[in-house]
Enzyme design. Structure first.
Site, PDB file in Angstrom:
ATOM      1  CG  LEU A   1     -75.666 -33.343 -46.202  1.00 41.33           C
ATOM      2  CD1 LEU A   1     -75.981 -32.397 -45.059  1.00 41.33           C
ATOM      3  CD2 LEU A   1     -76.044 -34.760 -45.836  1.00 41.33           C
ATOM      4  N   GLY A   2     -77.175 -31.178 -50.065  1.00 37.80           N
ATOM      5  CA  GLY A   2     -77.343 -31.176 -51.506  1.00 37.80           C
ATOM      6  C   GLY A   2     -78.771 -30.917 -51.906  1.00 37.80           C
TER       7      GLY A   2
ATOM      8  CB  THR B   1     -75.122 -36.927 -49.631  1.00 35.80           C
ATOM      9  OG1 THR B   1     -74.829 -36.956 -48.231  1.00 35.80           O
ATOM     10  CG2 THR B   1     -75.736 -35.589 -49.986  1.00 35.80           C
TER      11      THR B   1
ATOM     12  CG  HIS C   1     -81.585 -38.088 -49.846  1.00 31.19           C
ATOM     13  ND1 HIS C   1     -82.413 -38.436 -48.806  1.00 31.19           N
ATOM     14  CD2 HIS C   1     -81.991 -36.841 -50.230  1.00 31.19           C
ATOM     15  CE1 HIS C   1     -83.285 -37.454 -48.578  1.00 31.19           C
ATOM     16  NE2 HIS C   1     -83.048 -36.467 -49.434  1.00 31.19           N
ATOM     17  CD  GLU C   2     -80.257 -34.193 -52.467  1.00 29.06           C
ATOM     18  OE1 GLU C   2     -81.202 -33.876 -53.233  1.00 29.06           O
ATOM     19  OE2 GLU C   2     -80.265 -33.920 -51.251  1.00 29.06           O
TER      20      GLU C   2
ATOM     21  CG  HIS D   1     -85.057 -35.504 -53.821  1.00 30.96           C
ATOM     22  ND1 HIS D   1     -86.296 -35.740 -53.272  1.00 30.96           N
ATOM     23  CD2 HIS D   1     -84.227 -35.207 -52.783  1.00 30.96           C
ATOM     24  CE1 HIS D   1     -86.220 -35.581 -51.947  1.00 30.96           C
ATOM     25  NE2 HIS D   1     -84.976 -35.276 -51.630  1.00 30.96           N
TER      26      HIS D   1
ATOM     27  CG  HIS E   1     -87.691 -35.586 -48.101  1.00 27.71           C
ATOM     28  ND1 HIS E   1     -87.714 -34.218 -48.232  1.00 27.71           N
ATOM     29  CD2 HIS E   1     -86.437 -35.982 -48.422  1.00 27.71           C
ATOM     30  CE1 HIS E   1     -86.505 -33.797 -48.605  1.00 27.71           C
ATOM     31  NE2 HIS E   1     -85.723 -34.844 -48.731  1.00 27.71           N
TER      32      HIS E   1
ATOM     33  CD1 TRP F   1     -91.073 -34.509 -44.380  1.00 28.51           C
ATOM     34  CD2 TRP F   1     -89.716 -36.260 -44.102  1.00 28.51           C
ATOM     35  NE1 TRP F   1     -89.805 -34.122 -44.729  1.00 28.51           N
ATOM     36  CE2 TRP F   1     -88.952 -35.163 -44.561  1.00 28.51           C
ATOM     37  CE3 TRP F   1     -89.068 -37.492 -43.859  1.00 28.51           C
ATOM     38  CZ2 TRP F   1     -87.568 -35.257 -44.788  1.00 28.51           C
ATOM     39  CZ3 TRP F   1     -87.703 -37.575 -44.073  1.00 28.51           C
ATOM     40  CH2 TRP F   1     -86.973 -36.466 -44.536  1.00 28.51           C
TER      41      TRP F   1
ATOM     42  CG  ASP G   1     -74.125 -41.520 -45.720  1.00 32.81           C
ATOM     43  OD1 ASP G   1     -75.218 -40.902 -45.780  1.00 32.81           O
ATOM     44  OD2 ASP G   1     -73.173 -41.316 -46.492  1.00 32.81           O
TER      45      ASP G   1
HETATM   46 ZN   LIG Z   1     -84.089 -34.782 -49.838  1.00 30.68          ZN
END
Ligand SMILES: [Zn+2]
Length: 384
Positions: free
Chosen positions: A164-165, A201, A204-205, A208, A214, A216, A266
């Site tokens: 996804l990215g 997506t 989420h990116e 980062h 993440h 986990w 999503d």
């Molecule tokens: Zn990620």
């Protein structure tokens, strides 16, 4: 060398993708630096970041400007906690959800000072260019970034369907590959592929990009590691279904699969926590503060601009009108390359002007309407 490195990583990632359904490459390709925040800010000003979206696509793929606007709106919806699905979460989770007070807008000036809409278009013949470093270089068939300390660069491109990215981390701020890369299939909200069709997506990116890991941690290691954030719940691995058939929580008391940093489809994603928001803001101040000082102020998205162009597209004559309270002083016209074609001054108070387009080139024109207090609006006119 770097290309080999990325390709090698990609090979490793493909192996692990098969094993555990990894769909985001950020912690494989970059160092993710989630860390405990010193303190939550007491002052909490709105942080607005200028974005440039580079559409680097095969000839067969078309992404309209409107899809870019939808994506930016989706970012602001989620980062500002305006998403309606938050109400479907348990109250204990809703109480943790943050308005990050981070907003995004398309940059209205390019690095050369030329007005524009913050979208670039490149046609490439390189298959799956998103997994190669050539993506970041105009000489190699991709698109070079705008100065990445000043602009948030987002590349939208082809990648294998199951990726996804990925994003760079704050420690890579200003690098030639600093920014976010998104598979075009999952970009925007209109026509994006299910189940990643709500623009999350990129949410989420960007997590980062601002330093979040993440939930986990980096590896799926059965609760021995986490994201270093105090108010997210420890997970042993990602959730890949909405809702999940099997929970990956380390503490059964708090089932959570709605954090934007999870892998959940999503429509089940709904929140950043308050500590995640605090860390993102802290990392902006610490590593990406120049984004906040870019003179390329954000222009309003098309829906919000109080300017009307009629007809548009136009063949010969176009009527431009605006609310009376907007004191437009002059209008500048630019061609698609950003070259100024002409300028029309408005000497008297008016809220409308007729423009004869015959002397102008055919195609897309950019209009910059400048007010008497130097505010301005950018609008596009198609001349055919
Ligand atoms: Zn990620």
């Amino acid at each position: 060398m770097m290309k080999l490195y990325l390709s090698f990583l990609f090979f490793l990632v493909l192996l692990s993708t098969k094993a555990d359904g990894q769909r985001c490459l950020s912690d494989t390709m970059h160092t993710v630096i989630s860390k405990p925040t010193k303190e939550v800010e007491t002052r909490n000003p709105l942080l607005q970041l200028p974005v440039v979206v580079h559409l680097v696509l095969p000839q067969s793929v078309i992404i309209e400007d409107q899809q870019v606007y939808n994506q930016i709106n989706a970012l602001n919806r989620d980062f500002r906690r305006h998403n309606s699905n938050l109400n479907t979460l348990p109250l204990t989770l809703q109480a943790l959800a943050a308005d990050t007070k981070i907003e995004f807008c398309l940059a209205n000036i390019d690095p050369d000072g030329i007005p524009g809409i913050g979208i670039t278009r490149t046609t490439t013949s390189i298959e799956n260019i998103g997994i190669y470093n050539s993506l970041f270089s105009a000489n190699d068939g991709g698109k070079s970034p705008w100065p990445s300390h000043q602009y948030l660069n987002i590349w939208v491109c082809e990648m294998p369907e199951d990726i996804l990215g990925y994003a760079s981390s704050p420690k890579e701020a200003g690098d030639a590959t600093d920014g976010v890369v998104i598979n075009y299939r999952y970009f925007g909200t209109l026509g994006a592929h299910t189940p990643f069709q709500m623009g999350r997506t990129l949410v989420h990116e960007l997590g980062h990009y601002f330093g979040l890991a993440h939930p986990w941690g980096t590896f799926h290691d059965e609760c021995e590691e986490d994201d270093g954030i105090s108010d997210t719940f420890p997970q042993s691995g990602p959730h890949n279904e909405c809702p999940p058939r099997e929970y990956k929580m380390c503490d059964d008391a708090n089932p959570s699969y709605s954090n934007y940093m999870d892998y959940t489809p999503d429509c089940c994603l709904a929140m950043f926590t308050k500590q995640q928001a605090a860390i993102m803001r802290q990392n902006i101040y610490e590593y990406r503060a120049q984004l906040l000082q870019n003179p390329a102020i954000c222009h309003e998205l098309q829906d919000d601009i109080p300017i009307s162009l009629y007809p548009n597209p136009a063949t010969s004559l176009c009527v431009i009108s605006w609310p009376e309270e907007e004191k437009i002083e002059h209008i500048e016209f630019y061609d698609i390359a950003g070259k100024k074609i002409s300028q029309t001054s408005l000497h008297q108070q008016s809220s409308q002007i007729e423009i004869c387009l015959d002397p102008f080139p055919k195609g897309l024109l950019l209009l910059r309407l400048v007010t008497d207090d130097n505010k301005y609006y950018i609008h596009r006119l198609y001349h055919h």
